[in-house]
Design an enzyme around this catalytic site. Structure first.
Site, short mmCIF file in Angstrom:
data_model
loop_
_atom_site.label_atom_id
_atom_site.label_comp_id
_atom_site.label_asym_id
_atom_site.label_seq_id
_atom_site.Cartn_x
_atom_site.Cartn_y
_atom_site.Cartn_z
N LEU A 133 0.85 -1.19 0.00
CA LEU A 133 0.00 0.00 0.00
C LEU A 133 0.89 1.24 0.00
O LEU A 133 1.57 1.53 0.98
CB LEU A 133 -0.91 -0.01 1.23
CG LEU A 133 -1.74 -1.29 1.43
CD1 LEU A 133 -2.67 -1.13 2.64
CD2 LEU A 133 -2.54 -1.62 0.18
N ALA A 134 0.87 1.97 -1.11
CA ALA A 134 1.78 3.11 -1.26
C ALA A 134 1.09 4.29 -1.92
O ALA A 134 1.70 5.02 -2.70
CB ALA A 134 2.99 2.69 -2.08
N LYS A 156 5.75 10.57 0.04
CA LYS A 156 6.24 10.06 1.32
C LYS A 156 7.07 8.79 1.19
O LYS A 156 8.18 8.71 1.74
CB LYS A 156 5.09 9.82 2.29
CG LYS A 156 5.59 9.32 3.65
CD LYS A 156 4.48 9.17 4.67
CE LYS A 156 3.68 7.92 4.46
NZ LYS A 156 2.86 7.58 5.65
N ASN A 216 -0.91 -4.46 16.91
CA ASN A 216 -1.05 -4.71 15.47
C ASN A 216 0.01 -3.91 14.72
O ASN A 216 0.08 -2.69 14.85
CB ASN A 216 -2.45 -4.30 15.03
CG ASN A 216 -2.64 -4.34 13.53
OD1 ASN A 216 -1.99 -5.12 12.84
ND2 ASN A 216 -3.53 -3.50 13.02
N ARG A 260 36.59 13.25 -8.67
CA ARG A 260 35.30 13.56 -9.27
C ARG A 260 34.94 12.47 -10.28
O ARG A 260 35.74 11.59 -10.56
CB ARG A 260 35.37 14.95 -9.90
CG ARG A 260 35.48 16.07 -8.85
CD ARG A 260 35.84 17.39 -9.47
NE ARG A 260 34.85 17.81 -10.46
CZ ARG A 260 35.05 18.81 -11.31
NH1 ARG A 260 36.21 19.47 -11.31
NH2 ARG A 260 34.12 19.14 -12.18
N HIS A 292 50.74 16.50 -4.38
CA HIS A 292 49.98 17.49 -3.63
C HIS A 292 49.64 18.71 -4.49
O HIS A 292 50.33 19.04 -5.44
CB HIS A 292 50.74 17.97 -2.38
CG HIS A 292 52.23 17.88 -2.50
ND1 HIS A 292 53.02 17.27 -1.56
CD2 HIS A 292 53.07 18.29 -3.47
CE1 HIS A 292 54.29 17.33 -1.94
NE2 HIS A 292 54.34 17.95 -3.10
N TYR A 335 45.69 19.68 -9.92
CA TYR A 335 44.43 19.39 -10.61
C TYR A 335 44.73 18.62 -11.89
O TYR A 335 45.50 19.10 -12.75
CB TYR A 335 43.66 20.67 -10.94
CG TYR A 335 42.47 20.40 -11.83
CD1 TYR A 335 41.37 19.70 -11.36
CD2 TYR A 335 42.46 20.81 -13.16
CE1 TYR A 335 40.29 19.42 -12.17
CE2 TYR A 335 41.38 20.54 -13.99
CZ TYR A 335 40.30 19.84 -13.49
OH TYR A 335 39.22 19.55 -14.29
#
Length: 461
Positions: A8-9, A22, A169, A332, A362, A365
């Site tokens: 049940l959704a 929800k 229940n 990334r 170090h 990029y």
């Protein structure tokens, strides 16, 4: 016995105060309703039918390939919701489990035991119950002397002696499928809400002389229903503990499991150590003998064996065996770090391959590039890959050396065994065994200090 499941959704979930449907709110990386359906799928039912309403398209997208779907146009109660599956289930023989989509903590083991108990007892209906430490607000299970369920008494309707009962229940039921559909036709909506309640089926079956029983599960926490953000946080806490304990039983060490956030679909090999304050999300796979230190965040990535991740972020990337990264570095998407490579502190890699045993120490990029094996990349190197409109690619060959402070302006090719002098800006290809120097010559100005202007209170010394 054939098994069927109805989820049940269709409820909107106004108490969540959210734009998101929800049952799609996540608990440890999976939508609540997906947790429910996955637990149901593990008992191998012949059919799973999910009743959808608000946000139906989004729910169907999340559960694609895992369930059939039926629309409940109006939300008129739990009984009415189950009625929507008549076309899919009414003609079938077997047992049907009914569960709500906002109860993400139920396990497949509990569903399996409920089906088995239902069949062994020959019940027309079996209620899944639990012993609640504080049963206030729950429907109480009232049994007869033989243990059969007489009725479910709601908090507002219970007599003092009935409200002392702690068996509650959980909202999950198992029905003989044919008995269910016969009884549903007799359910009315003569109540203050004008709704059709599934619990009325129990009374209808009992009055028809059918056997109604209850299976009491041992873990009350499984029954937690999520109706607001507080319950969502509690469900996440319980699920996280369950996930982490599962990994620990499989040979993973957690230094502080209470602060390690691991999504449900994450896989971790044995003898790996996870420190506190670590987040591992999505479909991440981590090998054996790894160390993931505090402050690390890994998302949808593959980490090999013997890898060390020190306080770094890894997103949609691959680190092969015996590599290391960090502290404070960032992979990334589409970064590939090959076997034995080293990435030190403050290194960012995006859509690039770092070859075997290559060292990027170090402050560097590397974007849109392919680096071969056994390369040394000095401090402060930048792969300049973007001209403001397009991204370009650079290739660096095996056993090359890139000096500190250099900028490689893509697209260029640096051959094997090439050298780039420190502080160079490279805009052209560099051949094999060549050394590229691209910087202004140093000029020392003699006595320049004495040419500087003095303030009123200074003198040359």
């Amino acid at each position: 016995m054939e098994k069927y499941v109805v989820v049940l959704a269709a409820g909107k979930g106004t108490r969540m105060k959210t734009k998101l449907y929800k049952v799609l709110h996540q608990v440890c990386g999976k939508a609540m309703v997906e947790h429910v359906v996955d637990a149901a799928r593990a008992v191998k039912p012949s059919k799973i039918v999910t009743i959808v309403g608000h946000g139906a398209e989004d729910v169907e997208k999340v559960l694609a390939g895992k369930s059939e779907f039926v629309m409940q146009e109006e939300q008129l109660g739990t009984g009415h919701a189950v009625m929507q599956a008549e076309g899919q289930l009414a003609a079938l023989e077997g047992a049907t489990l009914v569960v709500t989509g906002d109860t993400p903590l139920f396990t497949s083991e509990t569903f399996e035991k409920l089906f088995a108990y239902h069949e062994e007892e020959g019940n027309a209906a079996t209620v899944l119950t639990a012993e609640a430490p504080d049963p206030f607000g729950y429907g109480r299970i009232i049994r007869d002397d033989q243990g059969n369920v007489l009725r479910i008494v709601e908090q507002k309707d219970g007599k003092p002696e009935e409200l002392k009962v702690k068996e509650i229940n959980t909202g999950v039921f198992c029905f003989d499928n044919q008995d269910l559909w016969v009884a549903l036709k007799q359910v009315g909506n003569d109540n203050s809400q004008g709704e059709y309640y599934l619990t009325d089926v129990l009374e209808i079956l009992r009055k028809a002389g059918k056997k109604v029983g209850a299976y009491k599960m041992p873990d009350f926490s499984e029954s937690l229903g999520v109706n607001d953000r507080i319950a969502l946080a509690e469900a996440t806490r319980i699920m996280q503990r369950r996930i982490n304990e599962g990994h620990m039983r499989d040979g993973v060490t957690f230094i502080d499991p209470a602060t390690a956030y691991i999504d449900a679909d994450v896989e971790i090999g044995n003898d790996t150590v996870i420190e506190g304050g670590v987040t591992i999300k999505g479909h991440t796979v981590i090998g054996s003998d790894c160390l993931i230190t505090s402050g690390s965040r890994i998302v949808d990535s593959q980490i090999g064996n013997g890898v060390t991740v020190t306080s770094s972020t890894i997103e949609e990337s691959i680190m092969e065996d015996n590599t290391d990264i960090g502290p404070n570095s960032h992979l990334r998407p589409k970064a590939l770090i090959k076997r034995g490579a080293h990435l030190g502190n403050f290194v960012e890699v995006k859509k690039a391959e770092i070859g075997e045993n290559t060292k990027v120490g170090h402050l560097t990029y590397v974007g849109d590039a392919t680096l071969g094996k056994d390369i040394n990349v000095g401090c402060g190197v930048i792969f300049s890959n973007f001209d403001g409109v397009k991204k370009f690619h650079t290739t660096v060959g095996d056993k090359s050396f890139i000096g500190a402070g250099s900028t490689l302006v893509s697209p260029i090719n640096v051959a094997d065994h090439a050298f780039i002098a420190a502080d160079s800006t490279i805009t052209k290809d560099v051949g094999k065994y060549e050394m590229a120097i691209a910087r202004g010559r140093q000029v020392n100005k003699k006595d320049y200090w004495h040419k500087l202007p003095l303030s009123e209170d200074e003198e040359w010394k």
